[in-house]
Design a protein around this motif. Structure first.
Motif, short mmCIF file in Angstrom:
data_model
loop_
_atom_site.label_atom_id
_atom_site.label_comp_id
_atom_site.label_asym_id
_atom_site.label_seq_id
_atom_site.Cartn_x
_atom_site.Cartn_y
_atom_site.Cartn_z
N LYS B 181 0.79 -1.22 0.00
CA LYS B 181 0.00 0.00 0.00
C LYS B 181 0.83 1.28 0.00
O LYS B 181 0.41 2.29 -0.53
N VAL B 182 2.01 1.20 0.66
CA VAL B 182 2.79 2.44 0.80
C VAL B 182 3.90 2.53 -0.24
O VAL B 182 3.98 3.49 -1.00
N LEU B 183 4.76 1.50 -0.28
CA LEU B 183 5.96 1.63 -1.11
C LEU B 183 5.73 1.32 -2.59
O LEU B 183 6.20 2.06 -3.46
N LEU B 184 5.03 0.25 -2.88
CA LEU B 184 4.86 -0.13 -4.29
C LEU B 184 4.30 0.99 -5.16
O LEU B 184 4.81 1.24 -6.25
N PRO B 185 3.24 1.69 -4.69
CA PRO B 185 2.72 2.76 -5.55
C PRO B 185 3.75 3.85 -5.84
O PRO B 185 3.64 4.53 -6.86
N LEU B 186 4.75 3.97 -4.96
CA LEU B 186 5.73 5.04 -5.15
C LEU B 186 6.87 4.65 -6.09
O LEU B 186 7.67 5.49 -6.48
N VAL B 187 6.99 3.38 -6.42
CA VAL B 187 8.09 2.98 -7.30
C VAL B 187 7.58 2.55 -8.67
O VAL B 187 8.22 1.77 -9.37
N LYS B 188 6.43 3.07 -9.06
CA LYS B 188 5.86 2.68 -10.36
C LYS B 188 6.82 2.86 -11.54
O LYS B 188 6.89 1.98 -12.40
N PRO B 189 7.57 3.97 -11.60
CA PRO B 189 8.49 4.10 -12.74
C PRO B 189 9.50 2.95 -12.81
O PRO B 189 9.74 2.39 -13.89
N LEU B 191 9.13 0.00 -11.54
CA LEU B 191 8.37 -1.20 -11.89
C LEU B 191 8.16 -1.29 -13.40
O LEU B 191 8.33 -2.36 -14.01
N ALA B 192 7.78 -0.17 -14.00
CA ALA B 192 7.54 -0.14 -15.44
C ALA B 192 8.83 -0.45 -16.20
O ALA B 192 8.83 -1.23 -17.16
N THR B 193 9.93 0.14 -15.76
CA THR B 193 11.24 -0.11 -16.38
C THR B 193 11.54 -1.60 -16.39
O THR B 193 11.87 -2.20 -17.41
N PHE B 194 11.39 -2.18 -15.23
CA PHE B 194 11.70 -3.59 -15.05
C PHE B 194 10.75 -4.45 -15.90
O PHE B 194 11.17 -5.42 -16.54
N ALA B 195 9.46 -4.07 -15.92
CA ALA B 195 8.48 -4.84 -16.69
C ALA B 195 8.85 -4.85 -18.18
O ALA B 195 8.81 -5.90 -18.84
N VAL B 196 9.23 -3.70 -18.68
CA VAL B 196 9.62 -3.60 -20.09
C VAL B 196 10.79 -4.53 -20.39
O VAL B 196 10.79 -5.29 -21.36
N PHE B 197 11.78 -4.47 -19.51
CA PHE B 197 12.95 -5.34 -19.65
C PHE B 197 12.59 -6.81 -19.64
O PHE B 197 13.02 -7.59 -20.48
N ALA B 198 11.81 -7.17 -18.63
CA ALA B 198 11.46 -8.58 -18.44
C ALA B 198 10.70 -9.09 -19.66
O ALA B 198 10.98 -10.16 -20.18
N PHE B 199 9.74 -8.28 -20.12
CA PHE B 199 8.93 -8.70 -21.26
C PHE B 199 9.79 -8.89 -22.50
O PHE B 199 9.72 -9.92 -23.18
N MET B 200 10.63 -7.91 -22.78
CA MET B 200 11.46 -8.00 -24.00
C MET B 200 12.40 -9.19 -23.94
O MET B 200 12.59 -9.89 -24.93
N SER B 201 13.01 -9.42 -22.78
CA SER B 201 14.00 -10.50 -22.74
C SER B 201 13.31 -11.86 -22.88
O SER B 201 13.83 -12.75 -23.54
N THR B 202 12.15 -12.03 -22.27
CA THR B 202 11.47 -13.32 -22.42
C THR B 202 10.95 -13.50 -23.84
O THR B 202 11.06 -14.57 -24.43
N TRP B 203 10.40 -12.44 -24.38
CA TRP B 203 9.86 -12.50 -25.75
C TRP B 203 10.92 -12.90 -26.76
O TRP B 203 10.68 -13.68 -27.68
N ASN B 204 12.12 -12.36 -26.58
CA ASN B 204 13.18 -12.59 -27.55
C ASN B 204 14.06 -13.78 -27.24
O ASN B 204 14.95 -14.11 -28.01
N SER B 205 13.86 -14.44 -26.10
CA SER B 205 14.82 -15.48 -25.71
C SER B 205 14.74 -16.66 -26.67
O SER B 205 13.69 -17.00 -27.21
N PHE B 206 15.87 -17.30 -26.85
CA PHE B 206 15.97 -18.34 -27.87
C PHE B 206 16.54 -19.65 -27.34
O PHE B 206 15.94 -20.70 -27.54
N LEU B 207 17.66 -19.59 -26.67
CA LEU B 207 18.38 -20.81 -26.31
C LEU B 207 17.54 -21.75 -25.45
O LEU B 207 17.41 -22.94 -25.77
N TRP B 208 16.96 -21.22 -24.37
CA TRP B 208 16.20 -22.10 -23.48
C TRP B 208 14.96 -22.67 -24.17
O TRP B 208 14.74 -23.89 -24.14
N PRO B 209 14.13 -21.84 -24.82
CA PRO B 209 12.99 -22.39 -25.54
C PRO B 209 13.42 -23.42 -26.60
O PRO B 209 12.76 -24.44 -26.78
#
Lengths: 293, 272
Positions: B181-189, B191-209
């Motif tokens: 309730k307190v901290l998470l809403p304050l670190v949205k930027p 969170l968004a940065t990390f989400a973008v990274f995570a999404f792109m790296s999983t989307w593009n990953s090749f070796l493991w799949p």
């Protein structure tokens, strides 16, 4: 917290840390130890594993394919690093100032970074196609007889380097751009008053102030470079005649094609040790050339 | 003189843009060319006639929509799970004092040095023992935690004043409430940065799949599907390019929408 019992605190910590710690143990730290363990075995993933001590490592020492893969990985790094660092710096300098359309140019230069390696490799495999590729056709227009690119042992690795550098230029550009923008404008003003020309300002202010970002880019690029795989797998599959084989590709082939999981694990351990040593060396060397203002 | 320099800059930038964008344009044009057209020497620039046939050939050759659904599903699931595991761990590292905290955090950082490439054999064996080869769980599990993300989120939490937590604790909140309730809403930027990274790296990953889905066609992701296309249609570059175009449309659309954000976040994480 005040008055919180030890048990309750331990419980809280485990709830917060538990999921990620378990996952790390299961999918990173555990397998890392597993790699070392498997590297002492002779194992084709089907029969029972047989403990053979350091035999895999001894075999690696005399393995020409692995030596070639190591040397090719180095070759890749030696070609790729200067290309992306210098090219990326050039791009960063180009889009550093404020002017119309600069955001659009940055976005365009960054586009290959978000594209998957597979697509980039397929695209370049085709552009560099020796027979009907557009690159050789364009070279032909200016009177150059283009090489066989990825079908020619001499040119296979340069083809991979070219595609890789093209993809990563935007990444290096963005990191260096962030570094450039954190340089204090007043340094340039002072230098201008002292009569320093643009070249002198680049050498005496920009580059030294940029060394922390350059350091970051070099460390990351080296670590990634040692793991080069996707583009090799798609463009050349290590060929022709092993001319573009690299370490990770040898690991994958040994595990899944030749059924030699233990041997491949020994390669993984060697790769890890190399990455560790190179990174540690860089950390030590950074005092020599990285300037923290 | 000044004007000349500005014009010169635009010329150089446009040439660079052509080098970066040109290949993509060539790819799209190729995807629209007929078989005869794609083999023409010298190469034709514009497709004539324009054909959509290559796209249907791609979707016929493989269960393309299934691969796409797999990629989307795995990328979304992985992103959400990474956000959950990394932010909660980051909270513990930033806000709860416990014995061994620094050592444990050091361990997290150390795992950043362990690339997938190095652990791929035991990881595969582990998945096989768990019966997860060629399954969504097998595809997903190794991606659910990111020590880099933990590091990133910890930095974000450390940037917030501890008075926030203390005030909440006085009001009777517990750690879980402070976190959500307190901290998470304050670190949205962050969170968004990390989400973008995570999404792109999983989307593009090749070796493991590539490794984990080799037994069948059911759990294949787009990059792996594309690489298979490479073997089957090795010379039909128009078909291969059509497949490539389909596979980059989602990520490029995602990028164009979040572009300013992506660029800023990459720059931000690079600075550390």
């Amino acid at each position: 917290m005040v008055g919180q019992s030890g048990f309750k605190k331990a419980l809280t910590v485990s709830v917060f840390l538990g999921p990620s710690l378990l996952a790390l143990l299961a999918f990173s730290i555990g397998p890392m130890l597993g790699t070392v363990w498997v590297s002492f075995q002779e194992w084709n993933l089907i029969r029972d594993a047989e403990f053979i001590g350091l035999e895999n490592y001894r075999e690696l020492w005399g393995d020409d394919d692995f030596r070639r893969a190591l040397l090719n990985t180095l070759y890749y790094l030696v070609g790729y690093l200067p290309l992306v660092i210098i090219g990326g710096l050039g791009l960063a300098l180009l889009v550093n100032s404020k002017f119309k359309g600069v955001a659009m140019f940055r976005a365009m230069y960054f586009l290959p970074v978000v594209t998957s390696w597979v697509v980039v490799a397929l695209l370049w495999k085709w552009l560099l196609n020796p027979n009907d590729g557009v690159v050789n056709w364009a070279l032909g227009l200016v009177g150059i007889d283009g090489p066989g690119w990825w079908t020619d042992p001499t040119w296979a690795m340069p083809s991979i380097i070219l595609a890789s550098a093209w993809k990563d230029l935007g990444f290096v550009m963005i990191i260096l751009l962030a570094g450039l923008q954190s340089i204090d404008e007043s340094l340039y003003e002072a230098a201008k008053i002292d009569g320093a020309g643009p070249w002198r300002r680049l050498r005496s202010i920009t580059v030294p102030m940029l060394t922390p970002s350059l350091f970051f880019v070099v460390v990351i690029s080296l670590i990634n470079g040692f793991q080069v795989f996707d583009q090799v797998w798609v463009m050349t599959n290590g060929g022709p005649v092993g001319s573009s084989t690299v370490v990770v590709e040898q690991i994958v082939k040994n595990t899944f094609t030749f059924g030699r999981a233990g041997y491949a694990s020994a390669m993984s351990v060697v790769l890890f040790v190399i990455i560790l040593i190179v990174t540690a060396l860089q950390m030590r060397m950074q005092k020599r050339w990285v300037f923290y203002g | 003189m000044r004007k000349l320099r500005i014009v010169g800059r635009y010329v150089v930038m446009s040439l660079c843009a052509a080098a970066m964008i040109g290949p993509f344009v060539w790819m799209v044009l190729a995807a629209l060319k007929t078989d005869a057209d794609i083999r023409a020497v010298p190469p034709t620039i514009l497709p004539d006639p324009i054909t959509g046939e290559n796209f249907s050939r791609v979707t016929d050759a493989f269960d393309f929509w299934r691969f796409t659904a797999n990629s989307v599903g795995i990328a979304i699931a992985s992103t959400i799970l990474q956000l959950v595991t990394a932010t909660s761990a980051a909270y513990a590292f930033a806000r709860i004092e416990f014995r061994g905290r620094n050592a444990l955090f050091g361990l997290y950082l150390a795992t950043m040095m362990i690339p997938l490439q190095v652990v791929i054999v035991p990881l595969f064996i582990e998945m096989r023992n768990l019966g997860l080869v060629d399954s969504y769980a097998g595809l997903l599990l190794p991606t659910i935690v990111s020590s880099f993300g933990t590091f990133l989120m910890r930095q974000a939490f450390l940037g917030l004043p501890t008075e926030l937590d203390e005030a909440a604790f006085i009001d009777g909140a517990n750690h879980f409430q402070v976190f959500t309730k307190v901290l998470l809403p304050l670190v949205k930027p962050a969170l968004a940065t990390f989400a973008v990274f995570a999404f792109m790296s999983t989307w593009n990953s090749f070796l493991w799949p590539l490794v984990i889905t080799q037994a069948s066609d059911r759990h294949v992701t787009l990059p792996v599907g594309l690489s298979r296309l490479n073997g089957r249609f090795g010379t039909d570059w128009n078909v291969v390019m059509a497949g490539s175009v389909i596979s980059i449309v989602p990520i490029v659309a995602f990028y164009l929408v979040t572009q300013r954000w992506v660029i800023r976040s990459v720059a931000f994480t690079g600075m550390k």
